[in-house]
Design an enzyme around this catalytic site. Structure first.
Site, PDB file in Angstrom:
ATOM      1  N   TYR A   1     -80.835 -76.476  48.234  1.00  0.00           N
ATOM      2  CA  TYR A   1     -81.159 -76.261  49.654  1.00  0.00           C
ATOM      3  C   TYR A   1     -82.650 -75.946  49.817  1.00  0.00           C
ATOM      4  O   TYR A   1     -83.339 -76.567  50.629  1.00  0.00           O
ATOM      5  CB  TYR A   1     -80.315 -75.111  50.225  1.00  0.00           C
TER       6      TYR A   1
ATOM      7  N   SER B   1     -87.533 -74.493  56.708  1.00  0.00           N
ATOM      8  CA  SER B   1     -87.075 -73.119  56.451  1.00  0.00           C
ATOM      9  C   SER B   1     -88.220 -72.348  55.819  1.00  0.00           C
ATOM     10  O   SER B   1     -89.077 -72.942  55.154  1.00  0.00           O
ATOM     11  CB  SER B   1     -85.896 -73.155  55.462  1.00  0.00           C
TER      12      SER B   1
HETATM   13  N1  LIG Z   1     -79.977 -69.829  60.202  1.00  0.00           N
HETATM   14  C1  LIG Z   1     -80.919 -69.666  59.289  1.00  0.00           C
HETATM   15  O1  LIG Z   1     -81.084 -68.576  58.703  1.00  0.00           O
HETATM   16  C2  LIG Z   1     -81.839 -70.795  58.972  1.00  0.00           C
HETATM   17  C3  LIG Z   1     -83.015 -70.493  58.271  1.00  0.00           C
HETATM   18  C4  LIG Z   1     -83.876 -71.527  57.942  1.00  0.00           C
HETATM   19  C5  LIG Z   1     -83.557 -72.831  58.308  1.00  0.00           C
HETATM   20  N2  LIG Z   1     -82.402 -73.098  58.994  1.00  0.00           N
HETATM   21  C6  LIG Z   1     -82.127 -74.491  59.349  1.00  0.00           C
HETATM   22  O2  LIG Z   1     -81.819 -74.572  60.713  1.00  0.00           O
HETATM   23  C7  LIG Z   1     -81.032 -75.752  60.952  1.00  0.00           C
HETATM   24  C8  LIG Z   1     -79.852 -75.390  61.834  1.00  0.00           C
HETATM   25  O3  LIG Z   1     -79.007 -74.503  61.116  1.00  0.00           O
HETATM   26  P1  LIG Z   1     -78.276 -73.278  61.829  1.00  0.00           P
HETATM   27  O4  LIG Z   1     -78.765 -72.041  61.199  1.00  0.00           O
HETATM   28  O5  LIG Z   1     -78.339 -73.418  63.286  1.00  0.00           O
HETATM   29  O6  LIG Z   1     -76.777 -73.455  61.271  1.00  0.00           O
HETATM   30  P2  LIG Z   1     -75.487 -74.145  61.930  1.00  0.00           P
HETATM   31  O7  LIG Z   1     -75.066 -73.419  63.147  1.00  0.00           O
HETATM   32  O8  LIG Z   1     -74.517 -74.274  60.796  1.00  0.00           O
HETATM   33  O9  LIG Z   1     -76.005 -75.573  62.360  1.00  0.00           O
HETATM   34  C9  LIG Z   1     -76.024 -76.673  61.501  1.00  0.00           C
HETATM   35  C10 LIG Z   1     -75.889 -77.901  62.366  1.00  0.00           C
HETATM   36  O10 LIG Z   1     -76.006 -79.066  61.530  1.00  0.00           O
HETATM   37  C11 LIG Z   1     -74.998 -79.974  61.899  1.00  0.00           C
HETATM   38  N3  LIG Z   1     -74.613 -80.797  60.749  1.00  0.00           N
HETATM   39  C12 LIG Z   1     -74.353 -80.379  59.487  1.00  0.00           C
HETATM   40  N4  LIG Z   1     -73.974 -81.415  58.725  1.00  0.00           N
HETATM   41  C13 LIG Z   1     -74.002 -82.515  59.516  1.00  0.00           C
HETATM   42  C14 LIG Z   1     -73.705 -83.878  59.332  1.00  0.00           C
HETATM   43  N5  LIG Z   1     -73.265 -84.362  58.146  1.00  0.00           N
HETATM   44  N6  LIG Z   1     -73.835 -84.733  60.368  1.00  0.00           N
HETATM   45  C15 LIG Z   1     -74.257 -84.278  61.570  1.00  0.00           C
HETATM   46  N7  LIG Z   1     -74.554 -83.001  61.820  1.00  0.00           N
HETATM   47  C16 LIG Z   1     -74.422 -82.123  60.813  1.00  0.00           C
HETATM   48  C17 LIG Z   1     -73.821 -79.123  62.369  1.00  0.00           C
HETATM   49  O11 LIG Z   1     -73.054 -79.842  63.320  1.00  0.00           O
HETATM   50  P3  LIG Z   1     -71.558 -80.368  63.037  1.00  0.00           P
HETATM   51  O12 LIG Z   1     -70.900 -79.398  62.100  1.00  0.00           O
HETATM   52  O13 LIG Z   1     -70.950 -80.411  64.394  1.00  0.00           O
HETATM   53  O14 LIG Z   1     -71.754 -81.717  62.422  1.00  0.00           O
HETATM   54  C18 LIG Z   1     -74.521 -77.966  63.048  1.00  0.00           C
HETATM   55  O15 LIG Z   1     -74.730 -78.212  64.415  1.00  0.00           O
HETATM   56  C19 LIG Z   1     -80.645 -76.283  59.565  1.00  0.00           C
HETATM   57  O16 LIG Z   1     -81.482 -77.352  59.209  1.00  0.00           O
HETATM   58  C20 LIG Z   1     -80.917 -75.109  58.662  1.00  0.00           C
HETATM   59  O17 LIG Z   1     -81.196 -75.494  57.341  1.00  0.00           O
HETATM   60  C21 LIG Z   1     -81.549 -72.106  59.335  1.00  0.00           C
END
Ligand SMILES: NC(=O)c1ccc[n+]([C@@H]2O[C@H](COP(=O)([O-])OP(=O)(O)OC[C@H]3O[C@@H](n4cnc5c(N)ncnc54)[C@H](OP(=O)(O)O)[C@@H]3O)[C@@H](O)[C@H]2O)c1
Length: 252
Positions: A152, A139
């Site tokens: 986080y 991130s």
């Molecule tokens: N969106 C942003 O602004 C942003 C910014 C910087 C970094 N990120 C990073 O990008 C990555 C993806 O996040 P996103 O923004 O796409 O949010 P998201 O749509 O909430 O995706 C998170 C994913 O992680 C999976 N997950 C969470 N806990 C889990 C567990 N215990 N076991 C297996 N899978 C799990 C969820 O799948 P299930 O619920 O189906 O398990 C979901 O597919 C994350 O690492 C996040 O920290 C996001």
């Protein structure tokens, strides 16, 4: 990383950035396997993209990760790319004495411990390939913390450091990439985030990432879209204090 002919496992492929990357890599001509807890979404993504396969995985379940890795090795011995993308983000208030320790530990387990476990378990199968890549989604907050999300932000700083060491050790054997997104319109922080006009639209983020990979425009192993550069470069350009203040005022 080559962009075609890979067998790619993406954790957190049920939604957001993981789903976006899974669909983009699938369209480019890769075998894509997605993992996550929500079986209905694994099915939905597979149905919408014939060829993508889903495997259920709870990254907080230690023995489950070991079993999952064994299944992956047996079903997909050709696996050459692992994208550790799954993650959770929670706010914490350290002033009111009401911290949710279970949530804090869950964030560390999901964002850090599981990445190390899964990568270690799959490294033998990955490193036996000529074109192997390990990627992890960190991130912009790895570089400048969002003070409302201390644990986080710190998990992502941990991954940034860990990736540098693993990259150095695996040089010439496995490519190790870091994907630090800016603020992107997903449901990571709840439904409001997906509608937040300050967030980068998900499709634009995925397009820019793929374009960076296509142009091999990757320095120091980091896939940096334009919108994350301010956070990434804050320390290097002596803008840290200003960037820290701006970020934490904007999201206060
Ligand atoms: N969106 C942003 O602004 C942003 C910014 C910087 C970094 N990120 C990073 O990008 C990555 C993806 O996040 P996103 O923004 O796409 O949010 P998201 O749509 O909430 O995706 C998170 C994913 O992680 C999976 N997950 C969470 N806990 C889990 C567990 N215990 N076991 C297996 N899978 C799990 C969820 O799948 P299930 O619920 O189906 O398990 C979901 O597919 C994350 O690492 C996040 O920290 C996001």
């Amino acid at each position: 990383m080559k962009l075609q002919g890979n067998t790619i496992l993406i954790t957190g492929g049920t939604s957001g950035i993981g789903r976006g990357l899974a669909e983009a890599f699938h369209k480019l001509g890769n075998k894509v396997i997605i993992a996550g807890r929500r079986q209905n979404l694994l099915d939905e993504v597979a149905k919408a993209n014939p060829g993508i396969e889903g495997l259920q995985l709870d990254l907080e379940n230690t023995s489950g990760i070991t079993k999952f890795a064994e299944t992956v090795k047996q079903k997909y011995p050709e696996l050459n790319v692992l994208i550790n993308n799954a993650g959770v983000a929670k706010f914490e208030n350290w002033t009111d004495g009401d911290l949710n320790m279970d949530e804090i530990v869950s964030t560390i387990d999901t964002n850090i411990t599981s990445v190390i476990r899964l990568t270690a378990a799959l490294l033998p199968v990955l490193s036996s390939k000529k074109n192997a890549t390990i990627m992890a989604t960190t991130s912009g907050l790895a570089f400048v913390p969002l003070t409302k999300a201390p644990t986080y932000s710190a998990t992502k700083a941990f991954l940034h450091s860990w990736l540098q060491s693993v990259r150095f050790q695996l040089e010439d054997k496995v490519e190790v990439l870091e994907l630090p997104p800016p603020y992107v319109a997903t449901e990571l922080g709840g439904q409001a985030q997906a509608q937040d006009p300050r967030a980068m639209p998900l499709n634009e983020y995925v397009e820019e990432v793929i374009s960076i990979l296509q142009n091999s425009d990757i320095k120091e192993g980091e896939i940096l879209v334009e919108r994350v550069r301010e956070l990434r470069m804050a320390e290097r350009t002596n803008q840290y204090e200003k960037t820290f203040a701006t970020l934490n005022t904007m999201f206060n």
